[in-house]
Design a protein around this motif. Structure first.
Motif, PDB file in Angstrom:
ATOM      1  N   GLU A 132     -10.335 -21.373  27.728  1.00  0.00           N
ATOM      2  CA  GLU A 132      -9.248 -21.983  26.975  1.00  0.00           C
ATOM      3  C   GLU A 132      -8.564 -20.955  26.074  1.00  0.00           C
ATOM      4  O   GLU A 132      -7.346 -20.994  25.877  1.00  0.00           O
ATOM      5  N   LYS A 133      -9.344 -20.019  25.572  1.00  0.00           N
ATOM      6  CA  LYS A 133      -8.815 -19.012  24.654  1.00  0.00           C
ATOM      7  C   LYS A 133      -7.838 -18.068  25.359  1.00  0.00           C
ATOM      8  O   LYS A 133      -6.825 -17.654  24.785  1.00  0.00           O
ATOM      9  N   VAL A 134      -8.121 -17.747  26.630  1.00  0.00           N
ATOM     10  CA  VAL A 134      -7.314 -16.733  27.324  1.00  0.00           C
ATOM     11  C   VAL A 134      -6.356 -17.334  28.351  1.00  0.00           C
ATOM     12  O   VAL A 134      -5.660 -16.594  29.057  1.00  0.00           O
ATOM     13  N   VAL A 135      -6.311 -18.677  28.456  1.00  0.00           N
ATOM     14  CA  VAL A 135      -5.540 -19.294  29.526  1.00  0.00           C
ATOM     15  C   VAL A 135      -4.069 -18.882  29.498  1.00  0.00           C
ATOM     16  O   VAL A 135      -3.474 -18.554  30.542  1.00  0.00           O
ATOM     17  N   ASP A 136      -3.442 -18.884  28.330  1.00  0.00           N
ATOM     18  CA  ASP A 136      -2.022 -18.511  28.251  1.00  0.00           C
ATOM     19  C   ASP A 136      -1.813 -17.060  28.670  1.00  0.00           C
ATOM     20  O   ASP A 136      -0.865 -16.730  29.408  1.00  0.00           O
ATOM     21  N   GLU A 137      -2.719 -16.193  28.213  1.00  0.00           N
ATOM     22  CA  GLU A 137      -2.596 -14.768  28.536  1.00  0.00           C
ATOM     23  C   GLU A 137      -2.770 -14.540  30.040  1.00  0.00           C
ATOM     24  O   GLU A 137      -2.018 -13.776  30.666  1.00  0.00           O
ATOM     25  N   VAL A 138      -3.740 -15.213  30.656  1.00  0.00           N
ATOM     26  CA  VAL A 138      -4.004 -15.050  32.087  1.00  0.00           C
ATOM     27  C   VAL A 138      -2.791 -15.502  32.908  1.00  0.00           C
ATOM     28  O   VAL A 138      -2.324 -14.796  33.825  1.00  0.00           O
ATOM     29  N   VAL A 139      -2.263 -16.691  32.568  1.00  0.00           N
ATOM     30  CA  VAL A 139      -1.133 -17.234  33.333  1.00  0.00           C
ATOM     31  C   VAL A 139       0.113 -16.369  33.138  1.00  0.00           C
ATOM     32  O   VAL A 139       0.865 -16.127  34.093  1.00  0.00           O
ATOM     33  N   ASP A 140       0.336 -15.884  31.914  1.00  0.00           N
ATOM     34  CA  ASP A 140       1.495 -15.008  31.685  1.00  0.00           C
ATOM     35  C   ASP A 140       1.377 -13.725  32.495  1.00  0.00           C
ATOM     36  O   ASP A 140       2.364 -13.269  33.105  1.00  0.00           O
ATOM     37  N   HIS A 141       0.179 -13.142  32.506  1.00  0.00           N
ATOM     38  CA  HIS A 141      -0.036 -11.927  33.305  1.00  0.00           C
ATOM     39  C   HIS A 141       0.227 -12.204  34.786  1.00  0.00           C
ATOM     40  O   HIS A 141       0.839 -11.383  35.487  1.00  0.00           O
ATOM     41  N   PHE A 142      -0.226 -13.371  35.248  1.00  0.00           N
ATOM     42  CA  PHE A 142      -0.062 -13.705  36.662  1.00  0.00           C
ATOM     43  C   PHE A 142       1.417 -13.803  37.030  1.00  0.00           C
ATOM     44  O   PHE A 142       1.864 -13.231  38.033  1.00  0.00           O
ATOM     45  N   TYR A 143       2.223 -14.515  36.244  1.00  0.00           N
ATOM     46  CA  TYR A 143       3.630 -14.690  36.600  1.00  0.00           C
ATOM     47  C   TYR A 143       4.473 -13.445  36.327  1.00  0.00           C
ATOM     48  O   TYR A 143       5.532 -13.277  36.938  1.00  0.00           O
ATOM     49  N   ASN A 144       3.979 -12.584  35.428  1.00  0.00           N
ATOM     50  CA  ASN A 144       4.631 -11.272  35.322  1.00  0.00           C
ATOM     51  C   ASN A 144       4.446 -10.484  36.615  1.00  0.00           C
ATOM     52  O   ASN A 144       5.356  -9.772  37.065  1.00  0.00           O
ATOM     53  N   HIS A 145       3.268 -10.615  37.203  1.00  0.00           N
ATOM     54  CA  HIS A 145       2.994  -9.951  38.480  1.00  0.00           C
ATOM     55  C   HIS A 145       3.840 -10.565  39.600  1.00  0.00           C
ATOM     56  O   HIS A 145       4.418  -9.842  40.431  1.00  0.00           O
ATOM     57  N   VAL A 146       3.935 -11.902  39.608  1.00  0.00           N
ATOM     58  CA  VAL A 146       4.745 -12.587  40.628  1.00  0.00           C
ATOM     59  C   VAL A 146       6.201 -12.164  40.534  1.00  0.00           C
ATOM     60  O   VAL A 146       6.900 -12.033  41.553  1.00  0.00           O
TER      61      VAL A 146
END
Length: 334
Positions: free
Chosen positions: A32-46
């Motif tokens: 829960e703590k890193v969920v926003d960071e993980v998803v942001d990193h993913f869509y930056n990659h996309v």
């Protein structure tokens, strides 16, 4: 893990245990703590792949998908893998297959998530990151298998649809072939009948031409007889003239002979006039016969051409009939 025996074997093969699920559930706060960071990193990659960005724009939006991916990320810590979970993953895979996301990008997503999670969890849970990543990689592996299953199911649906479409097509071809066979058979009969009539017409016209030629010859003979009559008329006129001269020389004794001579000249004049009318009438008849003969020859020529074309049409109809039969045989083979 409440699942079928076959699914349990699938989990056993990749080593996903209840302990792994519990480990992930215990670390839900970290997720829960890193969920926003993980998803942001993913869509930056996309965002580095325009074709993926275009695909997202056609069916959804980045912001909406971010919320969906957050739910997916946190679902890794639910601690449950059951039939409902598996069916949901397959359903999600089918949706992505329908919108046109290729398997390589879909499967590659799990590696992107794993790389991002590894980098972040090394900092957030340095003591246990490797255990969490190991359990998470098993979950991703299971999901990737379910994705392949979904895509395979979609391909089977396509193949079944193609087979069904092919069957409908074959049925349509069979029906059309049957109709075509009947039409071609009728066409063949009609073409043959037209050809027969055309040949008979051509033969009749040829016979008529022959009769016209014979009639022309006979008229020519009549013309020659008219010339003979003219010659006789000229000679009779000359005889009458000579007789009149001789009667004049005889005087009183030649009067009776003069009457005869006069009648001979009148008969010669009448014969000449009649012969002139005969020649005039014959000329008109010859002119009309010429026109009739020319038209008859034209009609005969047209009839022969029609017969030839009708025969060609009959050959074409026969060829089409054979083609229809071949199509029907092909349909039976299918």
């Amino acid at each position: 893990m409440s699942i079928t025996i076959a699914r349990q074997q699938q989990l056993d093969y990749i080593g996903l245990t209840a302990g792994d699920l519990q480990l992930l559930a215990d670390h839900r706060p970290a997720f829960e703590k890193v969920v926003d960071e993980v998803v942001d990193h993913f869509y930056n990659h996309v965002g580095n792949y325009p074709n993926l960005v275009d695909l997202i724009a056609r069916f959804s939006s980045i912001d909406r998908l971010k919320e969906t991916q957050k739910l997916y990320w946190l679902s890794m810590t639910d601690g449950v893998v059951d039939d409902a979970y598996i069916e949901q993953r397959i359903a999600i895979g089918l949706v992505h297959s329908r919108i046109g996301l290729s398997e390589d990008y879909y499967l590659g997503t799990y590696m992107v998530y794993l790389d991002i999670a590894t980098s972040i969890f090394q900092q957030v849970i340095p003591e246990h990151w490797h255990l969490v990543i190991q359990a998470l990689s098993k979950m991703f592996n299971l999901d990737s298998q379910l994705v392949l299953e979904a895509y395979e199911k979609k391909e089977k649906e396509k193949l079944n649809q193609l087979a069904e479409d092919q069957q409908h097509t074959l049925l349509a071809i069979t029906e059309i072939t049957q109709q075509l066979t009947g039409m071609i058979s009728e066409l063949n009969e009609n073409a043959q009948a037209i050809s027969d009539v055309a040949r008979e017409t051509a033969a009749s016209q040829d016979q008529a031409n022959g009769l016209l030629e014979e009639l022309t010859k006979e008229i020519h003979q009549i013309g020659k007889m008219g010339e003979i009559i003219r010659e006789i008329s000229d000679q009779s006129h000359l005889v009458g003239l000579n007789a009149a001269i001789e009667a004049a020389h005889a005087g009183e004794f030649g009067r009776g002979f003069e009457v005869v001579a006069s009648e001979v000249r009148k008969l010669a004049a009448s014969s000449r006039e009649a012969q002139g009318k005969i020649q005039s009438n014959l000329a008109q008849i010859m002119k009309k016969l010429g026109s009739v003969q020319q038209e008859s020859e034209h009609t005969a020529s047209g009839a022969r051409r029609q017969a030839s074309r009708s025969e060609e049409l009959a050959v074409f109809a026969t060829t089409m009939e054979k083609l229809a039969l071949d199509l029907r045989k092909l349909d039976h083979q299918e």
